[in-house]
Design an enzyme around this catalytic site. Structure first.
Site, short mmCIF file in Angstrom:
data_model
loop_
_atom_site.label_atom_id
_atom_site.label_comp_id
_atom_site.label_asym_id
_atom_site.label_seq_id
_atom_site.Cartn_x
_atom_site.Cartn_y
_atom_site.Cartn_z
N CYS A 1 0.80 -1.23 0.00
CA CYS A 1 0.00 0.00 0.00
C CYS A 1 0.83 1.28 0.00
O CYS A 1 0.28 2.38 -0.11
CB CYS A 1 -0.94 0.01 1.20
SG CYS A 1 -1.95 -1.47 1.31
N HIS B 1 -3.93 7.56 6.11
CA HIS B 1 -3.96 6.26 5.44
C HIS B 1 -5.20 5.49 5.84
O HIS B 1 -5.68 4.65 5.07
CB HIS B 1 -2.71 5.45 5.80
CG HIS B 1 -2.70 4.08 5.17
ND1 HIS B 1 -2.51 3.90 3.82
CD2 HIS B 1 -2.87 2.84 5.70
CE1 HIS B 1 -2.55 2.60 3.54
NE2 HIS B 1 -2.77 1.94 4.67
N GLU C 1 -2.68 4.76 13.76
CA GLU C 1 -2.27 5.95 13.01
C GLU C 1 -2.52 7.23 13.80
O GLU C 1 -1.67 8.13 13.82
CB GLU C 1 -3.01 6.01 11.67
CG GLU C 1 -2.56 7.18 10.81
CD GLU C 1 -3.11 7.13 9.39
OE1 GLU C 1 -2.74 7.99 8.57
OE2 GLU C 1 -3.93 6.23 9.10
N LYS D 1 -10.55 7.42 1.85
CA LYS D 1 -10.87 6.04 1.50
C LYS D 1 -12.32 5.70 1.83
O LYS D 1 -12.88 4.75 1.28
CB LYS D 1 -9.93 5.08 2.22
CG LYS D 1 -8.51 5.07 1.70
CD LYS D 1 -7.69 3.98 2.36
CE LYS D 1 -6.24 3.96 1.85
NZ LYS D 1 -5.45 5.09 2.37
N HIS E 1 -9.96 1.54 -1.03
CA HIS E 1 -8.52 1.37 -0.89
C HIS E 1 -7.94 0.76 -2.16
O HIS E 1 -8.02 -0.45 -2.38
CB HIS E 1 -8.23 0.46 0.30
CG HIS E 1 -6.78 0.41 0.68
ND1 HIS E 1 -5.79 1.13 0.04
CD2 HIS E 1 -6.14 -0.28 1.67
CE1 HIS E 1 -4.62 0.89 0.59
NE2 HIS E 1 -4.80 0.03 1.58
N PHE F 1 1.35 -3.08 4.53
CA PHE F 1 1.72 -4.39 5.03
C PHE F 1 3.21 -4.60 4.76
O PHE F 1 3.75 -4.13 3.76
CB PHE F 1 0.93 -5.49 4.30
CG PHE F 1 -0.45 -5.74 4.87
CD1 PHE F 1 -0.94 -5.02 5.94
CD2 PHE F 1 -1.25 -6.72 4.32
CE1 PHE F 1 -2.19 -5.26 6.46
CE2 PHE F 1 -2.51 -6.99 4.83
CZ PHE F 1 -2.99 -6.25 5.90
#
Length: 417
Positions: A165, A304, A315, A336, A341, A403
């Protein structure tokens, strides 16, 4: 060699909420969702999930049918967005310039996933022994970047970042450093993704991080920062920015949307899927320091936040650690919630959105209601439900946390034109 300022002079986007950057941004300001219930064609078993689909995108109309036929959908989305950015920057009208040092930096997490799936279906399900001759060149992760370099005559670097990502954000960071360091006067940077293949969706379902939903609730299935958030929503899309040496941009009279002022990255070095508050905070601090933006001077963060239980709270905690007492005044939203996403392309879409937020002076919201927000995600000023009009933010961050623990943060400044 002295550092150069980096101007953003062109923007392009194809997203679930619009087929251009201005249309997509306007839809976000109006609180429109591009999420819908997707039932993949030719699925061996019934499947219906919320997804961000670029339903209005016509590759043949955008690129011409012969050209589009040579590309996987991820390249179609990326090339269309990049050509919009190129035209927007006014570079399509300058064919005689020396482009031997101009380059491309692109990001994609999955590349030609739809081409791979089509090939597997033909070989294993249909029993065919031969595949289409263009299968390899459609599927390869660097196909989109190569199409752009070939089509626009860019003779400098042509690189593709595949970092889950954070792919597009890292591509933008690479392009930023090349322009700042004087290695390239112009860089075309961004990312694209088309991950809505049956097998890909099944893999994400197995990971148990996709938000559920039916036809009635799909539009609001992605609920970042909210108490009842239940996971992310996969999406397709592409976006691109033209990054240019500031002096060069001014000399040719280009419109400058904003300045890409800094970039920070870090590795959590801890876990493949569990986010690290400390690792994210290091990337945030690095971006602010690189841009020379003090925590008290930061106005907006495009988060994010994907809508997962753990990730969103981590976050916000990282923002609190990086900004200290100033975190409580920073405006934060996750777009998002509206466009889903797009994995490796997320950093590019959100960078374009962040630049337009600075340029227009209006901040897009996280879709939802303030009363539904999770106390675990408190500590910042969430822009919820409706756009913050007239905010006139002067500085902003765009976060991408992947990830594998790969974190990338882009820092922008508004251009006082």
């Amino acid at each position: 060699m002295s550092a150069r300022r980096v101007a953003v002079t062109g923007l392009g986007m194809v997203s679930p909420v619009g087929t251009s950057a201005p249309a997509s941004f306007q839809a976000l300001l109006e609180g429109r969702s591009g999420l819908q219930l997707l039932e993949p064609a030719e699925a061996p078993h019934p499947l219906a999930v919320p997804a961000g689909v670029c339903a209005d995108f016509d590759a043949g109309a955008a690129l011409g049918k012969p050209r589009a036929a040579t590309m996987d959908r991820y390249s179609q989305l990326g090339v269309a967005a990049a050509l919009e950015a190129w035209r927007d920057a006014g570079l399509a009208e300058a064919p005689g310039e020396d482009r031997s040092q101009w380059g491309v930096a692109w990001g994609t997490g999955m590349g030609g996933a739809l081409t791979f799936e089509r090939g597997y279906r033909e070989v294993y399900a249909a029993g065919r022994e031969r595949l289409a001759p263009l299968t390899v060149v459609q599927a390869m992760n660097n196909a989109c970047a190569s199409h752009l370099a070939i089509g626009l005559g860019l003779g400098g670097t042509c690189g593709t970042h595949s970092v889950a990502c954070s792919s597009a954000a890292m591509a933008l960071g690479d392009a930023f450093r090349r322009v700042r360091d004087g290695r390239a006067p112009v860089m075309l940077a961004g990312g694209s993704e088309a991950p809505l293949a049956y097998g890909v969706i099944r893999a994400w379902l197995a990971l148990q991080v996709l938000a559920p939903g039916d036809a009635a609730g799909a539009a609001l299935a992605c609920r970042p920062f909210q108490r009842d958030r239940a996971g992310l929503v996969l999406a397709e899309g592409g976006a691109a920015l033209v990054l240019e040496d500031w002096t060069r941009a001014e000399r040719r009279g280009a419109r400058i949307y904003a300045e890409l002022a800094g970039y920070g990255e870090s590795s959590d070095h801890a876990n493949l899927v569990r986010p690290s508050r400390e690792g994210q905070a290091r990337a945030l601090r690095a971006a602010l320091a690189d841009a020379g933006i003090a925590p008290q001077a930061l106005d907006y963060v495009n988060a994010h936040a994907t809508g997962t239980r753990e990730g969103d709270a981590v976050e916000v905690g990282a923002l609190a650690d990086a900004l200290g007492v100033h975190a409580s005044r920073v405006l934060v939203s996750s777009t998002k919630s509206a466009h889903g996403h797009p994995l490796g392309a997320a950093g590019a879409l959100e960078a374009v959105i962040t630049v337009l937020a600075l340029h227009r002076g209006d901040l897009p919201p996280t879709l939802g209601e303030a009363a539904a927000f999770d106390p675990d995600c408190a500590g910042v000023q969430h822009v919820v439900g409706a756009a913050r009009r007239g905010a006139r933010a002067r500085s902003a961050l765009s976060n991408s946390f992947a990830f594998g623990g790969s974190n990338a943060v882009l820092a922008f400044r508004a251009h006082a034109d």
